[in-house]
Design a protein around this motif. Structure first.
Motif, PDB file in Angstrom:
ATOM      1  N   GLU A  53      -0.301  -4.370  -6.880  1.00  0.00           N
ATOM      2  CA  GLU A  53      -1.313  -4.970  -6.306  1.00  0.00           C
ATOM      3  C   GLU A  53      -0.822  -5.749  -5.035  1.00  0.00           C
ATOM      4  N   ASN A  54       0.326  -6.389  -5.357  1.00  0.00           N
ATOM      5  CA  ASN A  54       1.073  -7.066  -4.343  1.00  0.00           C
ATOM      6  C   ASN A  54       1.963  -6.573  -3.521  1.00  0.00           C
ATOM      7  N   SER A  55       2.039  -5.289  -3.524  1.00  0.00           N
ATOM      8  CA  SER A  55       2.888  -4.445  -2.752  1.00  0.00           C
ATOM      9  C   SER A  55       1.953  -3.966  -1.369  1.00  0.00           C
ATOM     10  N   GLU A  56       2.614  -3.605  -0.193  1.00  0.00           N
ATOM     11  CA  GLU A  56       1.970  -3.275   0.832  1.00  0.00           C
ATOM     12  C   GLU A  56       1.204  -1.823   0.529  1.00  0.00           C
ATOM     13  N   GLY A  57      -0.014  -1.786   0.791  1.00  0.00           N
ATOM     14  CA  GLY A  57      -0.823  -0.602   0.702  1.00  0.00           C
ATOM     15  C   GLY A  57      -1.357  -0.387  -0.701  1.00  0.00           C
ATOM     16  N   GLN A  58      -0.812  -1.285  -1.672  1.00  0.00           N
ATOM     17  CA  GLN A  58      -1.562  -1.502  -3.028  1.00  0.00           C
ATOM     18  C   GLN A  58      -1.644   0.000  -3.625  1.00  0.00           C
ATOM     19  N   ARG A  76       2.685   8.581  -6.302  1.00  0.00           N
ATOM     20  CA  ARG A  76       2.074   7.343  -5.477  1.00  0.00           C
ATOM     21  C   ARG A  76       0.566   7.727  -5.136  1.00  0.00           C
ATOM     22  N   ILE A  77      -0.302   7.056  -5.736  1.00  0.00           N
ATOM     23  CA  ILE A  77      -1.699   7.133  -5.358  1.00  0.00           C
ATOM     24  C   ILE A  77      -1.883   6.119  -4.658  1.00  0.00           C
ATOM     25  N   PRO A  78      -2.253   6.273  -3.094  1.00  0.00           N
ATOM     26  CA  PRO A  78      -2.992   5.113  -2.295  1.00  0.00           C
ATOM     27  C   PRO A  78      -4.062   4.452  -2.898  1.00  0.00           C
ATOM     28  N   GLN A  79      -4.196   2.892  -2.446  1.00  0.00           N
ATOM     29  CA  GLN A  79      -5.307   2.286  -2.647  1.00  0.00           C
ATOM     30  C   GLN A  79      -6.732   3.030  -2.571  1.00  0.00           C
ATOM     31  N   ASP A  80      -7.025   3.518  -1.327  1.00  0.00           N
ATOM     32  CA  ASP A  80      -8.097   4.269  -0.989  1.00  0.00           C
ATOM     33  C   ASP A  80      -8.654   5.457  -1.746  1.00  0.00           C
TER      34      ASP A  80
END
Length: 126
Positions: A53-58, A76-80
């Motif tokens: 949550e606190n990393s770039e791109g969450q 790696r699953i992107p936030q969107d």
């Protein structure tokens, strides 16, 4: 003559509620770094799921090939894309999955950047 290389990994992919499944050779998480730059399917047990949550791109990470932080592979699953997963990424922890995509290097580990939920399938590993 006895071969010293590990036998190919065969997996049965289970596509949601689809009635069909198929078998295919796959790359083990600990061997994924040998395939950097190639498209492939990495299959193994999700040892740990981590929502950064606190990393770039969450992103959300599915760590495979050993316990975090000594794992050998991550999806790696992107936030969107995170909310589109059924089951959720956290529900995949402890399950065998296959991740499809281009294998990249991230620090000393291999990684696939997941583009859509269809890039990850539940698997039965033989």
């Amino acid at each position: 003559m006895i071969s010293k290389s590990p036998r190919p990994l065969t997996v049965l992919l289970l596509a949601g509620c689809a009635s069909t499944a198929f078998a295919q050779d796959a790359i083990r998480p600990e061997q994924a770094a040998r395939h950097v730059g190639q498209n492939g399917m990495v299959c193994g047990k999700v040892e740990k799921t981590r929502y950064a949550e606190n990393s770039e791109g969450q992103p959300t990470f599915l760590h495979m090939g050993g316990a975090f932080p000594r794992h050998t592979f991550s999806a790696r699953i992107p936030q969107d894309q995170r909310d589109k997963f059924r089951p959720s990424p956290e529900e995949l922890e402890g399950k065998d999955v296959c991740v499809v995509g281009t294998i990249q290097r991230d620090a000393s580990r291999a990684e696939i950047a997941v583009r859509a939920p269809g890039d990850i399938k539940l698997a039965t590993i033989k």
